[in-house]
Design a protein around this motif. Structure first.
Motif, PDB file in Angstrom:
ATOM      1  N   ARG A   1      15.206  74.571  27.541  1.00  0.00           N
ATOM      2  CA  ARG A   1      14.075  75.160  28.241  1.00  0.00           C
ATOM      3  C   ARG A   1      13.967  76.649  27.940  1.00  0.00           C
ATOM      4  O   ARG A   1      12.873  77.180  27.713  1.00  0.00           O
ATOM      5  CB  ARG A   1      14.188  74.942  29.753  1.00  0.00           C
ATOM      6  CG  ARG A   1      13.000  75.480  30.550  1.00  0.00           C
ATOM      7  CD  ARG A   1      13.163  75.226  32.048  1.00  0.00           C
ATOM      8  NE  ARG A   1      11.997  75.681  32.779  1.00  0.00           N
ATOM      9  CZ  ARG A   1      11.791  76.948  33.146  1.00  0.00           C
ATOM     10  NH1 ARG A   1      12.687  77.883  32.832  1.00  0.00           N
ATOM     11  NH2 ARG A   1      10.700  77.287  33.804  1.00  0.00           N
ATOM     12  N   PHE A   2      15.120  77.345  27.934  1.00  0.00           N
ATOM     13  CA  PHE A   2      15.110  78.771  27.606  1.00  0.00           C
ATOM     14  C   PHE A   2      14.579  78.978  26.190  1.00  0.00           C
ATOM     15  O   PHE A   2      13.806  79.909  25.945  1.00  0.00           O
ATOM     16  CB  PHE A   2      16.509  79.360  27.731  1.00  0.00           C
ATOM     17  CG  PHE A   2      16.569  80.835  27.414  1.00  0.00           C
ATOM     18  CD1 PHE A   2      16.391  81.781  28.405  1.00  0.00           C
ATOM     19  CD2 PHE A   2      16.757  81.277  26.104  1.00  0.00           C
ATOM     20  CE1 PHE A   2      16.412  83.144  28.109  1.00  0.00           C
ATOM     21  CE2 PHE A   2      16.785  82.628  25.798  1.00  0.00           C
ATOM     22  CZ  PHE A   2      16.608  83.564  26.807  1.00  0.00           C
ATOM     23  N   CYS A   3      14.984  78.132  25.258  1.00  0.00           N
ATOM     24  CA  CYS A   3      14.510  78.267  23.877  1.00  0.00           C
ATOM     25  C   CYS A   3      12.998  78.122  23.794  1.00  0.00           C
ATOM     26  O   CYS A   3      12.336  78.873  23.066  1.00  0.00           O
ATOM     27  CB  CYS A   3      15.184  77.226  22.985  1.00  0.00           C
ATOM     28  SG  CYS A   3      16.946  77.517  22.713  1.00  0.00           S
ATOM     29  N   ARG A   4      12.444  77.158  24.528  1.00  0.00           N
ATOM     30  CA  ARG A   4      10.981  77.000  24.544  1.00  0.00           C
ATOM     31  C   ARG A   4      10.313  78.227  25.157  1.00  0.00           C
ATOM     32  O   ARG A   4       9.275  78.689  24.671  1.00  0.00           O
ATOM     33  CB  ARG A   4      10.596  75.733  25.315  1.00  0.00           C
ATOM     34  CG  ARG A   4      10.912  74.433  24.599  1.00  0.00           C
ATOM     35  CD  ARG A   4      10.203  73.252  25.253  1.00  0.00           C
ATOM     36  NE  ARG A   4      10.606  73.066  26.638  1.00  0.00           N
ATOM     37  CZ  ARG A   4      11.581  72.260  27.034  1.00  0.00           C
ATOM     38  NH1 ARG A   4      12.268  71.563  26.135  1.00  0.00           N
ATOM     39  NH2 ARG A   4      11.884  72.125  28.314  1.00  0.00           N
ATOM     40  N   MET A   5      10.902  78.744  26.227  1.00  0.00           N
ATOM     41  CA  MET A   5      10.340  79.941  26.867  1.00  0.00           C
ATOM     42  C   MET A   5      10.339  81.113  25.887  1.00  0.00           C
ATOM     43  O   MET A   5       9.341  81.828  25.747  1.00  0.00           O
ATOM     44  CB  MET A   5      11.161  80.306  28.106  1.00  0.00           C
ATOM     45  CG  MET A   5      10.661  81.547  28.838  1.00  0.00           C
ATOM     46  SD  MET A   5      11.760  82.079  30.162  1.00  0.00           S
ATOM     47  CE  MET A   5      13.093  82.830  29.214  1.00  0.00           C
TER      48      MET A   5
END
Length: 415
Positions: free
Chosen positions: A352-356
């Motif tokens: 999720r952090f990578c997508r953000m």
């Protein structure tokens, strides 16, 4: 489906196809440009996108509720930029934006304690994250590209040369105040290449520790020192003041105080350079997704807001330069580096952090390439005749610093 209705109303250019959570497909735009196919995996995401597209699209992508099945995120967000332009001409949207502008102005109030919290949210993340996509000097601001083939390392060094030449670092032992000194790269450059006496200010505990450790390892701790201190609490007199990438965190309510403080800290024959992201449009509210997830309290000024505050500070504008596509190219290289290290980023945080982070870097690139963002460099002094009246001194100084910096770099490589 509400998202379908919103895209149908506002997507006039591009070629966008949407598959909703019931597997129904829709097509929007004039079928020009790259084809983009997105899939929405939940009904609620479509509702949020309809009522607040600037926040809802980013949240849906970050949460994995919106995925790109054809094309790429860059292409999709480029279509969204055209969508924003249409939305902002609609009477209802104009009324909603007036309310949003008041709220975001209040959100950009940054008293000292709140400023520390806002900085920690972004800059006190693991240093390993920034090593994934920044250059080796951790320059986290717009590079200066002389041509499209330059590496990030070369363009960031040219940025430092460009800034130092505008600061008129023409003699040793000049006292330089670096407001928002980051990981210390620019301050150490000025100490090493221009023989300056540098004091750096940061509100990030992570950056503060790393900056002083870098100074110690370089043997420059007596010449370059970094303080965990708010600029409003700083005292003393300085020959030069530099601020790169920090003004975006000041907030419009504090602009007058910022420039008055700079005036008080600057010697009568001193020079200041402010390097900041800005809007090439009238004052515009900060994107709500960026405010919520990346830079709480952040605000990107228009020149009309900045110059109005400068005029009341006792400082004189001696030079202004607009860097247009330079940050788009910087962000492109950051994005490509981050994407290449996706697995390492996921190991540090999660998917999720990578997508953000991908959405943050990509949307920012699109805004600098296709929307109303730019970078300005504002040179200031207490008198109109402190710096030479022609810009030749900048080009000559830049060349001199470039030769010295490259020679210094070769020395360290061979050591």
């Amino acid at each position: 489906m509400l998202a379908n209705l919103m895209f149908r109303l506002v997507v006039k250019k591009g070629d966008l196809r949407l598959i909703d959570y019931k597997n129904r497909e829709y097509r929007f735009g004039d079928q020009s440009g790259p084809q983009v196919l997105i899939r929405l995996h939940s009904r609620w995401s479509g509702v949020k996108i309809f009522f607040n597209p600037k926040l809802g699209i980013g949240e849906a992508f970050t949460d994995g509720h919106l995925t790109i099945e054809e094309g790429c995120l860059l292409d999709f967000l480029t279509i969204c930029v055209e969508t924003r332009r249409f939305l902002e001409t609609h009477p209802l949207w104009s009324k909603l934006e007036t309310i949003a502008r008041v709220w975001r102005y209040l959100n950009a109030l940054n008293p000292v304690k709140r400023a520390r919290r806002n900085v920690a949210h972004h800059y006190d993340l693991s240093g390993k994250l920034y090593d994934l996509f920044l250059d080796s000097d951790r320059q986290y601001s717009c590079a200066y590209f002389r041509n499209a083939d330059q590496s990030l390392e070369e363009a960031q060094l040219d940025k430092k040369n460009h800034i130092a030449a505008k600061l008129l670092l023409d003699r040793p032992d000049l006292r330089v105040l670096d407001i928002g000194s980051g990981w210390g790269g620019l301050g150490l450059y000025m100490a090493r290449i221009a023989d300056a006496d540098v004091t750096g200010l940061t509100l990030s505990t992570e950056q503060h520790a790393i900056s002083n450790e870098r100074a110690r390892k370089a043997g420059l701790e007596r010449q370059a020192r970094f303080k965990l201190e708010d600029y409003r609490l700083c005292e003393g007199e300085y020959d030069r003041i530099i601020s790169v990438g920090m003004f975006e965190h000041v907030g419009p309510a504090h602009y007058k105080a910022f420039f008055r403080k700079a005036h008080d800290l600057l010697n009568d024959d001193g020079v200041m350079l402010l390097h900041s992201i800005g809007h090439a449009e009238p004052p515009t509210p900060t994107n709500p997704w960026i405010t919520k997830y990346v830079f709480p309290g952040g605000y990107l000024p228009s020149l009309s807001e900045v110059l109005a505050a400068v005029e009341k500070s006792g400082l004189f504008v001696t030079d202004l330069e607009i860097l247009r596509i330079h940050y788009a190219e910087t962000l492109r290289q950051w994005r490509e580096r981050f994407e290449a290290k996706h697995d390492e980023a996921r190991a540090l945080f999660d998917e999720r952090f990578c997508r953000m982070w991908e959405f943050y870097l990509t949307s920012s690139e699109v805004c600098f390439r296709s929307d109303g963002l730019m970078v300005f460099q504002l040179q200031l002094a207490k008198s109109r005749d402190i710096v030479p009246i022609c810009r030749d001194y900048m080009y000559k100084g830049e060349k001199r610093l470039q030769i010295k910096a490259l020679a210094e770099e070769e020395h360290w490589k061979s050591a």
